[in-house]
Design a protein around this motif. Structure first.
Motif, PDB file in Angstrom:
ATOM      1  N   GLU A 139     -11.698 -28.910 -13.243  1.00 15.09           N
ATOM      2  CA  GLU A 139     -10.909 -28.863 -11.927  1.00 15.09           C
ATOM      3  C   GLU A 139      -9.533 -28.470 -12.280  1.00 15.09           C
ATOM      4  O   GLU A 139      -8.370 -28.914 -12.600  1.00 15.09           O
ATOM      5  N   THR A 140      -9.128 -27.199 -11.842  1.00 13.00           N
ATOM      6  CA  THR A 140      -8.137 -26.365 -11.631  1.00 13.00           C
ATOM      7  C   THR A 140      -7.078 -27.490 -10.245  1.00 13.00           C
ATOM      8  O   THR A 140      -7.418 -27.981  -9.453  1.00 13.00           O
ATOM      9  N   PRO A 141      -5.790 -27.452 -10.282  1.00  8.84           N
ATOM     10  CA  PRO A 141      -4.889 -27.956  -9.667  1.00  8.84           C
ATOM     11  C   PRO A 141      -4.990 -27.448  -8.191  1.00  8.84           C
ATOM     12  O   PRO A 141      -4.980 -27.977  -7.423  1.00  8.84           O
ATOM     13  N   GLU A 142      -5.197 -26.050  -8.401  1.00 12.02           N
ATOM     14  CA  GLU A 142      -5.429 -25.596  -7.030  1.00 12.02           C
ATOM     15  C   GLU A 142      -6.425 -26.082  -6.039  1.00 12.02           C
ATOM     16  O   GLU A 142      -6.583 -25.918  -4.786  1.00 12.02           O
ATOM     17  N   GLU A 143      -7.436 -25.787  -6.765  1.00 11.11           N
ATOM     18  CA  GLU A 143      -8.483 -26.369  -6.844  1.00 11.11           C
ATOM     19  C   GLU A 143      -8.801 -28.260  -6.351  1.00 11.11           C
ATOM     20  O   GLU A 143      -8.909 -28.357  -4.937  1.00 11.11           O
TER      21      GLU A 143
END
Length: 176
Positions: A139-143
């Motif tokens: 998972e990315t920080p934005e997600e």
């Protein structure tokens, strides 16, 4: 004075001869150019260089100092920040930065429309909140932030439903 006129005229004549030769080269024009350059060279070698002049002393008061200009804020965030700094100058204690938005849509405030103040989340605070989240695998920080926001909205929705259920009678509960 006479020397000044002579060297100016000599430069003009040399320039004219060179240009004329370059655009229409002939042996006669080449001879004129070489004579003009020779006389120019003689004039330059005849001039004696002066001793190096001393620099003029300037007083400190004669120097002009330029005022330092503040940069103009062009982005909306910069303007909001500038307004927040001026608006909070006279308040006491810890001041939360706020901005004025449309009361219903919470978009940009419009003239003659209802308005309200909302707190401004600074980028540093947003970054700190992002750092507190635990990322799921892949998972990315934005997600992660989107997942957190949707969970927060769901929690608020459930709280609102609970408050409505506890405090508001429904049409089924009313005696008729």
């Amino acid at each position: 004075m006479n020397n000044t006129i002579n060297h100016s005229e000599l430069l003009k004549a040399t320039k004219k001869a060179v240009n004329s030769f370059m655009f229409n080269p002939t042996s006669a024009k080449q001879k004129v150019v070489l004579e003009a350059l020779a006389s120019l060279s003689e004039m330059v070698s005849a001039v004696e260089p002066k001793a190096k002049a001393k620099p003029k002393k300037r007083k400190a008061s004669s120097k002009k100092t330029k005022a330092v200009r503040k940069p103009r804020r062009s982005s909306a965030a910069g303007l909001e920040q500038a307004q927040a700094k001026t608006a909070t100058a006279n308040k006491v204690g810890k001041v939360a930065k706020t901005k004025v938005v449309h009361a219903i849509t919470e978009g940009d405030a419009q003239p003659l429309e209802p308005r309200k103040e909302v707190p401004v989340i600074e980028p540093k605070a947003r970054k700190k909140e992002q750092m507190k989240l635990t990322l799921l695998e892949g998972e990315t920080p934005e997600e992660a932030m989107a997942r957190h926001r949707s969970a927060e909205l769901e929690r608020i929705r459930l709280e609102a439903l609970a408050l409505i259920a506890d405090g508001q009678p429904t049409s089924d509960d009313l005696p008729f």
